[in-house]
Design a protein around this motif. Structure first.
Motif, PDB file in Angstrom:
ATOM      1  N   LEU A 148       0.861  -1.175   0.000  1.00  0.00           N
ATOM      2  CA  LEU A 148       0.000   0.000   0.000  1.00  0.00           C
ATOM      3  C   LEU A 148       0.901   1.231   0.000  1.00  0.00           C
ATOM      4  O   LEU A 148       1.735   1.403   0.890  1.00  0.00           O
ATOM      5  N   ALA A 149       0.757   2.077  -1.012  1.00  0.00           N
ATOM      6  CA  ALA A 149       1.635   3.239  -1.168  1.00  0.00           C
ATOM      7  C   ALA A 149       0.981   4.481  -0.570  1.00  0.00           C
ATOM      8  O   ALA A 149      -0.227   4.720  -0.740  1.00  0.00           O
ATOM      9  N   HIS A 150       1.774   5.283   0.147  1.00  0.00           N
ATOM     10  CA  HIS A 150       1.311   6.533   0.737  1.00  0.00           C
ATOM     11  C   HIS A 150       0.889   7.500  -0.363  1.00  0.00           C
ATOM     12  O   HIS A 150       1.462   7.524  -1.455  1.00  0.00           O
ATOM     13  N   GLU A 151      -0.111   8.328  -0.057  1.00  0.00           N
ATOM     14  CA  GLU A 151      -0.649   9.252  -1.055  1.00  0.00           C
ATOM     15  C   GLU A 151       0.396  10.225  -1.585  1.00  0.00           C
ATOM     16  O   GLU A 151       0.326  10.675  -2.726  1.00  0.00           O
ATOM     17  N   GLY A 152       1.386  10.544  -0.773  1.00  0.00           N
ATOM     18  CA  GLY A 152       2.464  11.417  -1.228  1.00  0.00           C
ATOM     19  C   GLY A 152       3.708  10.646  -1.600  1.00  0.00           C
ATOM     20  O   GLY A 152       4.789  11.240  -1.733  1.00  0.00           O
ATOM     21  N   ASN A 153       3.554   9.343  -1.730  1.00  0.00           N
ATOM     22  CA  ASN A 153       4.676   8.448  -2.048  1.00  0.00           C
ATOM     23  C   ASN A 153       5.791   8.564  -1.014  1.00  0.00           C
ATOM     24  O   ASN A 153       6.983   8.475  -1.326  1.00  0.00           O
ATOM     25  N   LEU A 154       5.378   8.774   0.278  1.00  0.00           N
ATOM     26  CA  LEU A 154       6.348   8.976   1.359  1.00  0.00           C
ATOM     27  C   LEU A 154       6.593   7.710   2.166  1.00  0.00           C
ATOM     28  O   LEU A 154       7.529   7.663   2.968  1.00  0.00           O
ATOM     29  N   ASP A 155       5.773   6.697   1.991  1.00  0.00           N
ATOM     30  CA  ASP A 155       5.917   5.478   2.782  1.00  0.00           C
ATOM     31  C   ASP A 155       5.160   4.348   2.078  1.00  0.00           C
ATOM     32  O   ASP A 155       4.362   4.579   1.170  1.00  0.00           O
ATOM     33  N   GLN A 156       5.407   3.117   2.531  1.00  0.00           N
ATOM     34  CA  GLN A 156       4.721   1.942   2.002  1.00  0.00           C
ATOM     35  C   GLN A 156       4.424   0.965   3.126  1.00  0.00           C
ATOM     36  O   GLN A 156       5.174   0.891   4.115  1.00  0.00           O
ATOM     37  N   ILE A 157       3.338   0.224   2.971  1.00  0.00           N
ATOM     38  CA  ILE A 157       2.930  -0.771   3.961  1.00  0.00           C
ATOM     39  C   ILE A 157       2.684  -2.091   3.249  1.00  0.00           C
ATOM     40  O   ILE A 157       1.956  -2.137   2.247  1.00  0.00           O
ATOM     41  N   ASP A 158       3.275  -3.148   3.769  1.00  0.00           N
ATOM     42  CA  ASP A 158       3.008  -4.482   3.218  1.00  0.00           C
ATOM     43  C   ASP A 158       1.598  -4.931   3.580  1.00  0.00           C
ATOM     44  O   ASP A 158       1.078  -4.610   4.656  1.00  0.00           O
ATOM     45  N   TYR A 159       0.985  -5.674   2.693  1.00  0.00           N
ATOM     46  CA  TYR A 159      -0.317  -6.261   3.003  1.00  0.00           C
ATOM     47  C   TYR A 159      -0.429  -7.605   2.302  1.00  0.00           C
ATOM     48  O   TYR A 159       0.392  -7.957   1.442  1.00  0.00           O
ATOM     49  N   GLU A 160      -1.458  -8.359   2.670  1.00  0.00           N
ATOM     50  CA  GLU A 160      -1.679  -9.687   2.103  1.00  0.00           C
ATOM     51  C   GLU A 160      -3.072  -9.763   1.494  1.00  0.00           C
ATOM     52  O   GLU A 160      -4.019  -9.180   2.014  1.00  0.00           O
ATOM     53  N   LEU A 161      -3.159 -10.487   0.380  1.00  0.00           N
ATOM     54  CA  LEU A 161      -4.441 -10.735  -0.275  1.00  0.00           C
ATOM     55  C   LEU A 161      -4.624 -12.230  -0.408  1.00  0.00           C
ATOM     56  O   LEU A 161      -3.721 -12.933  -0.892  1.00  0.00           O
ATOM     57  N   TYR A 162      -5.786 -12.723   0.028  1.00  0.00           N
ATOM     58  CA  TYR A 162      -6.067 -14.163  -0.016  1.00  0.00           C
ATOM     59  C   TYR A 162      -7.171 -14.431  -1.035  1.00  0.00           C
ATOM     60  O   TYR A 162      -8.208 -13.758  -1.050  1.00  0.00           O
TER      61      TYR A 162
END
Length: 291
Positions: free
Chosen positions: A223-237
Motif C-alpha cells: 500500500l503506497a502513501h498518497e504522497g509516495n512517502l511510505d509503504q505498507i506491506d499487506y496480504e491478499l487471499y
C-alpha cells in the motif's frame, strides 16, 4: 360383348399406375448440414440459424406430404446444447428412435410442386446461449422421413446439426462497492497493535471452459502513501490462498462453470503497522482468461 368387356378391364388396369403417379413426393437433396457458429454467450443470449429443406412432387398432379423428424442415436447426448426447431409458427418435436409419432413431430407440406427445385420449406433453429455450457463442437444427426398422403414413408434424408460453443469468460466483483470494472475495498484505520482485515468479498467467474485467474499489483503487494512517502506491506487471499502480489500470481481451474458461475472468496489483511499518517492504496488488476 366379350372383346368389349376385356378391353374395358384392360383400360382400368392401365389407368391405375397413372393415378398413383399423380403424387410422388420426394426430397430434392439427400443430406443437409446446418452449422451454428458465431455464438455469443451471456445472460438472456441466444443464437438463431435459418435453413431450408426442399420437397418436390415427382408426379404430375396435386400432392401433399408430411415430414417426420427422428434423432438418430436416441435422445440428445448429455451436456449437448438444447435447441428448438420451428417451421413458421410450428414448434417441432424431434422423436427418439422407435418413439411413437405425435402431432408435433409431423409437419404437413401442402401442394408440393414439381420441377427440379420443388419448394423450399423454411426452418429456424433457436439455441439459448447462456452460461452453463461447455465449449466445444457438438454434432447430431436427424433423419427426416417423407410420408405420402396415405402415411407411407417414401423418402428419407439426413440432417446434420453442428453447434460450436466458443470459449468465453466473464468476471464480476461481489460484496464490494463500485462498478463491474472498478471496485474499492476500504480497510479503514489501520492498527499498530492488531491486524486489520477487510470484510469478505470475492469474484464471480463465468466460463465455458477451464480458466486462469491472474493478479497484478500496481505497487508489487504494498500500500503506497498518497504522497509516495511510505509503504505498507499487506496480504491478499484468494480461495484461502495467499496471493503473491510481488511477482504476480495466477490460479488455474480446469473446468467450465455452472450457469450461476463460480464464486471465489477474497480477503485483504494488513498489519499490525507503524507508519506515517495518511492515505495508502494499491491497485490490483484481476484478469480471467479462458484456457
Amino acid at each position: 360383348m366379350r372383346p368389349f368387356t376385356l378391353l374395358a378391364a384392360g383400360a382400368l388396369l392401365a389407368s391405375t399406375p397413372a393415378l398413383a403417379n399423380d403424387c410422388s413426393p420426394e426430397f430434392v437433396n439427400s443430406t443437409e448440414t446446418v452449422n451454428v457458429a458465431s455464438i455469443e454467450i451471456g445472460v438472456g443470449s441466444f443464437a438463431r440459424e435459418n435453413f431450408n429443406i426442399r420437397v418436390r412432387n415427382d408426379g404430375n398432379g396435386q400432392c401433399s406430404a408430411t415430414i417426420r423428424f427422428t434423432r438418430l442415436g436416441g435422445s440428445a447426448a448429455p451436456g449437448s446444447p438444447s435447441y428448438t426447431l420451428r417451421s413458421g409458427p410450428t414448434t417441432l418435436e424431434i422423436l427418439g428412435e422407435g418413439s411413437t409419432p405425435t402431432i408435433d413431430s409431423d409437419l404437413l407440406i401442402p401442394n408440393a410442386p414439381g420441377g427440379t427445385q420443388g419448394r423450399a420449406v423454411p426452418f429456424q433453429l433457436t439455441l439459448p446461449s447462456e452460461w452453463g455450457m461447455r465449449s466445444g463442437l457438438y454434432s447430431e444427426q436427424i433423419e427426416l422421413a417423407l410420408l405420402d398422403p396415405s402415411g407411407t414413408e417414401v423418402d428419407t434424408m439426413l440432417l446434420t446439426i453442428n453447434v460450436r460453443i466458443p470459449q468465453a469468460v466473464a468476471i464480476r466483483v461481489v460484496g464490494a462497492t463500485g462498478t463491474n470494472d472498478l471496485t474499492r475495498i476500504n480497510l479503514g484505520n489501520l492498527s499498530s497493535t492488531a491486524a486489520t482485515r477487510s470484510d469478505p468479498f470475492g469474484v464471480r467467474v463465468w466460463s465455458t471452459s477451464g480458466y486462469l485467474v491472474s493478479f497484478a499489483s500496481e505497487n508489487n503487494g504494498q500500500l503506497a502513501h498518497e504522497g509516495n512517502l511510505d509503504q505498507i506491506d499487506y496480504e491478499l487471499y484468494f480461495d484461502g490462498q495467499n496471493v503473491n502480489l510481488a511477482g504476480g500470481d495466477s490460479f488455474l481451474f480446469a473446468d467450465f462453470t455452472p450457469s450461476l458461475g463460480r464464486v471465489h472468496p477474497l480477503r485483504a489483511r494488513v498489519g499490525p503497522v507503524t507508519a506515517r499518517a495518511g492515505h495508502y492504496e494499491d491497485r490490483v488488476t484481476i484478469t480471467v482468461t479462458a484456457v
